[in-house]
Motif scaffolding. Structure first.
Motif, PDB file in Angstrom:
ATOM      1  N   ILE A 135       0.847  -1.188   0.000  1.00 52.63           N
ATOM      2  CA  ILE A 135       0.000   0.000   0.000  1.00 52.63           C
ATOM      3  C   ILE A 135       0.883   1.240   0.000  1.00 52.63           C
ATOM      4  O   ILE A 135       1.622   1.482   0.946  1.00 52.63           O
ATOM      5  N   GLY A 136       0.789   2.008  -1.072  1.00 56.27           N
ATOM      6  CA  GLY A 136       1.527   3.265  -1.148  1.00 56.27           C
ATOM      7  C   GLY A 136       3.021   3.082  -1.018  1.00 56.27           C
ATOM      8  O   GLY A 136       3.569   2.008  -1.244  1.00 56.27           O
ATOM      9  N   ASP A 137       3.670   4.160  -0.652  1.00 60.65           N
ATOM     10  CA  ASP A 137       5.122   4.113  -0.503  1.00 60.65           C
ATOM     11  C   ASP A 137       5.544   4.409   0.930  1.00 60.65           C
ATOM     12  O   ASP A 137       6.659   4.821   1.182  1.00 60.65           O
ATOM     13  N   GLU A 138       4.631   4.198   1.885  1.00 57.47           N
ATOM     14  CA  GLU A 138       4.968   4.462   3.277  1.00 57.47           C
ATOM     15  C   GLU A 138       5.960   3.420   3.791  1.00 57.47           C
ATOM     16  O   GLU A 138       5.833   2.237   3.519  1.00 57.47           O
ATOM     17  N   HIS A 139       6.936   3.908   4.519  1.00 56.56           N
ATOM     18  CA  HIS A 139       7.934   3.050   5.156  1.00 56.56           C
ATOM     19  C   HIS A 139       7.698   3.155   6.653  1.00 56.56           C
ATOM     20  O   HIS A 139       7.675   4.253   7.205  1.00 56.56           O
ATOM     21  N   TRP A 140       7.511   2.001   7.308  1.00 54.30           N
ATOM     22  CA  TRP A 140       7.256   1.965   8.743  1.00 54.30           C
ATOM     23  C   TRP A 140       8.388   1.248   9.444  1.00 54.30           C
ATOM     24  O   TRP A 140       8.643   0.081   9.166  1.00 54.30           O
ATOM     25  N   GLU A 141       9.039   1.943  10.356  1.00 54.81           N
ATOM     26  CA  GLU A 141      10.084   1.286  11.135  1.00 54.81           C
ATOM     27  C   GLU A 141      10.479   2.150  12.328  1.00 54.81           C
ATOM     28  O   GLU A 141      10.537   3.369  12.234  1.00 54.81           O
ATOM     29  N   VAL A 142      10.738   1.475  13.436  1.00 52.32           N
ATOM     30  CA  VAL A 142      11.310   2.110  14.624  1.00 52.32           C
ATOM     31  C   VAL A 142      12.506   1.256  15.013  1.00 52.32           C
ATOM     32  O   VAL A 142      12.395   0.032  15.121  1.00 52.32           O
ATOM     33  N   VAL A 143      13.661   1.896  15.209  1.00 53.04           N
ATOM     34  CA  VAL A 143      14.900   1.176  15.483  1.00 53.04           C
ATOM     35  C   VAL A 143      15.531   1.724  16.760  1.00 53.04           C
ATOM     36  O   VAL A 143      15.685   2.940  16.905  1.00 53.04           O
ATOM     37  N   ALA A 144      15.876   0.815  17.664  1.00 57.46           N
ATOM     38  CA  ALA A 144      16.643   1.192  18.860  1.00 57.46           C
ATOM     39  C   ALA A 144      18.099   1.238  18.442  1.00 57.46           C
ATOM     40  O   ALA A 144      18.738   0.213  18.233  1.00 57.46           O
ATOM     41  N   CYS A 145      18.627   2.433  18.288  1.00 58.36           N
ATOM     42  CA  CYS A 145      19.975   2.652  17.776  1.00 58.36           C
ATOM     43  C   CYS A 145      20.988   2.722  18.922  1.00 58.36           C
ATOM     44  O   CYS A 145      20.617   2.865  20.082  1.00 58.36           O
ATOM     45  N   PRO A 146      22.271   2.665  18.568  1.00 59.03           N
ATOM     46  CA  PRO A 146      23.311   2.794  19.598  1.00 59.03           C
ATOM     47  C   PRO A 146      23.184   4.118  20.359  1.00 59.03           C
ATOM     48  O   PRO A 146      22.654   5.100  19.848  1.00 59.03           O
ATOM     49  N   ASN A 147      23.706   4.093  21.563  1.00 65.50           N
ATOM     50  CA  ASN A 147      23.780   5.280  22.414  1.00 65.50           C
ATOM     51  C   ASN A 147      22.412   5.861  22.762  1.00 65.50           C
ATOM     52  O   ASN A 147      22.224   7.079  22.763  1.00 65.50           O
ATOM     53  N   ASP A 148      21.448   4.979  23.020  1.00 61.64           N
ATOM     54  CA  ASP A 148      20.135   5.380  23.535  1.00 61.64           C
ATOM     55  C   ASP A 148      19.358   6.310  22.616  1.00 61.64           C
ATOM     56  O   ASP A 148      18.647   7.213  23.067  1.00 61.64           O
ATOM     57  N   SER A 149      19.451   6.098  21.316  1.00 61.91           N
ATOM     58  CA  SER A 149      18.678   6.908  20.390  1.00 61.91           C
ATOM     59  C   SER A 149      17.729   6.008  19.593  1.00 61.91           C
ATOM     60  O   SER A 149      17.840   4.782  19.620  1.00 61.91           O
ATOM     61  N   LEU A 150      16.809   6.638  18.900  1.00 64.70           N
ATOM     62  CA  LEU A 150      15.824   5.931  18.086  1.00 64.70           C
ATOM     63  C   LEU A 150      15.819   6.513  16.687  1.00 64.70           C
ATOM     64  O   LEU A 150      16.036   7.709  16.501  1.00 64.70           O
ATOM     65  N   ALA A 151      15.554   5.668  15.707  1.00 65.06           N
ATOM     66  CA  ALA A 151      15.290   6.121  14.338  1.00 65.06           C
ATOM     67  C   ALA A 151      13.851   5.729  14.042  1.00 65.06           C
ATOM     68  O   ALA A 151      13.427   4.611  14.359  1.00 65.06           O
ATOM     69  N   ILE A 152      13.091   6.654  13.455  1.00 61.65           N
ATOM     70  CA  ILE A 152      11.659   6.439  13.256  1.00 61.65           C
ATOM     71  C   ILE A 152      11.282   6.816  11.832  1.00 61.65           C
ATOM     72  O   ILE A 152      11.611   7.904  11.361  1.00 61.65           O
ATOM     73  N   TRP A 153      10.587   5.901  11.167  1.00 61.56           N
ATOM     74  CA  TRP A 153      10.014   6.162   9.861  1.00 61.56           C
ATOM     75  C   TRP A 153       8.548   5.787   9.928  1.00 61.56           C
ATOM     76  O   TRP A 153       8.176   4.776  10.513  1.00 61.56           O
ATOM     77  N   GLY A 154       7.714   6.602   9.314  1.00 62.70           N
ATOM     78  CA  GLY A 154       6.286   6.316   9.276  1.00 62.70           C
ATOM     79  C   GLY A 154       5.557   7.499   8.682  1.00 62.70           C
ATOM     80  O   GLY A 154       6.153   8.525   8.351  1.00 62.70           O
ATOM     81  N   ALA A 155       4.259   7.361   8.559  1.00 61.84           N
ATOM     82  CA  ALA A 155       3.432   8.429   8.006  1.00 61.84           C
ATOM     83  C   ALA A 155       3.389   9.615   8.978  1.00 61.84           C
ATOM     84  O   ALA A 155       3.326   9.431  10.193  1.00 61.84           O
ATOM     85  N   ASP A 156       3.412  10.804   8.424  1.00 58.88           N
ATOM     86  CA  ASP A 156       3.451  12.019   9.235  1.00 58.88           C
ATOM     87  C   ASP A 156       2.289  12.121  10.222  1.00 58.88           C
ATOM     88  O   ASP A 156       2.461  12.605  11.327  1.00 58.88           O
ATOM     89  N   ASP A 157       1.096  11.661   9.817  1.00 58.67           N
ATOM     90  CA  ASP A 157      -0.056  11.792  10.712  1.00 58.67           C
ATOM     91  C   ASP A 157       0.050  10.876  11.936  1.00 58.67           C
ATOM     92  O   ASP A 157      -0.601  11.139  12.946  1.00 58.67           O
ATOM     93  N   ILE A 158       0.873   9.843  11.876  1.00 59.15           N
ATOM     94  CA  ILE A 158       1.083   8.964  13.020  1.00 59.15           C
ATOM     95  C   ILE A 158       2.322   9.412  13.801  1.00 59.15           C
ATOM     96  O   ILE A 158       2.287   9.600  15.016  1.00 59.15           O
ATOM     97  N   VAL A 159       3.423   9.582  13.088  1.00 60.44           N
ATOM     98  CA  VAL A 159       4.695   9.901  13.742  1.00 60.44           C
ATOM     99  C   VAL A 159       4.664  11.286  14.372  1.00 60.44           C
ATOM    100  O   VAL A 159       5.064  11.478  15.521  1.00 60.44           O
TER     101      VAL A 159
END
Length: 162
Positions: A135-159
């Motif tokens: 469905i569409g080109d939305e990319h959904w992902e949340v990643v627990a990155c090194p040094n206590d950070s997060l990377a987040i991808w998702g639709a603007d209305d949710i994120v």
């Protein structure tokens, strides 16, 4: 992990996970496969997954304190798989993150809580996302990155990351 980052991750994780059921796993690494939910089924047509790259622990209920790393049980992969298999088809009713580090808590309908350690100096501890979406080109992902950070991808209305 700052408050805005944590809040955006929680909105995305709740959209992806709450109401889903643990319906499978893969054995290359530990990847949990989640069903869709009433909350996300109209928007996601791929496979929701959780990759676990760090220690886990299953609690009978939400712990009062965040576990300390060296107090987590040392498990072989087969022991971790047994814990995950016991959660088969149980529904996730709540998702939470600790305040300072991205330790992930998944609460099931039974009250059990799967805790996934979220801290490492060099590697990702866990990832929650959607693969093979049609469905569409939305990319959904949340990643627990090194040094206590997060990377987040998702639709603007949710994120709504600000």
């Amino acid at each position: 992990m700052d408050k805005a980052e944590r809040d955006a991750a929680l909105r995305t994780l709740r959209f992806l996970c709450e109401g889903t059921r643990l319906e499978g796993l893969t054995f290359y690494g530990l990847r949990l496969l989640l069903s869709e939910s009433d909350n996300n089924s109209k928007r996601i047509d791929g496979q929701i997954y959780i990759n676990i790259e760090s220690p886990i622990c299953l609690f009978k209920s939400m712990p009062k304190n965040i576990p300390v790393f060296n107090e987590l049980p040392k498990m072989e992969s087969i022991e971790s798989l047994k814990i995950i298999c016991e959660l088969r088809l149980k529904q996730i009713v709540d998702v939470s993150l600790s305040i300072e580090s991205p330790h992930l808590f998944l609460t099931f309908e039974t009250g059990e809580v799967l805790f996934i350690w979220g801290q490492h100096d060099q590697y990702e501890s866990w990832q929650v996302g959607v693969s093979d979406t049609a469905i569409g080109d939305e990319h959904w992902e949340v990643v627990a990155c090194p040094n206590d950070s997060l990377a987040i991808w998702g639709a603007d209305d949710i994120v709504r990351y600000t």
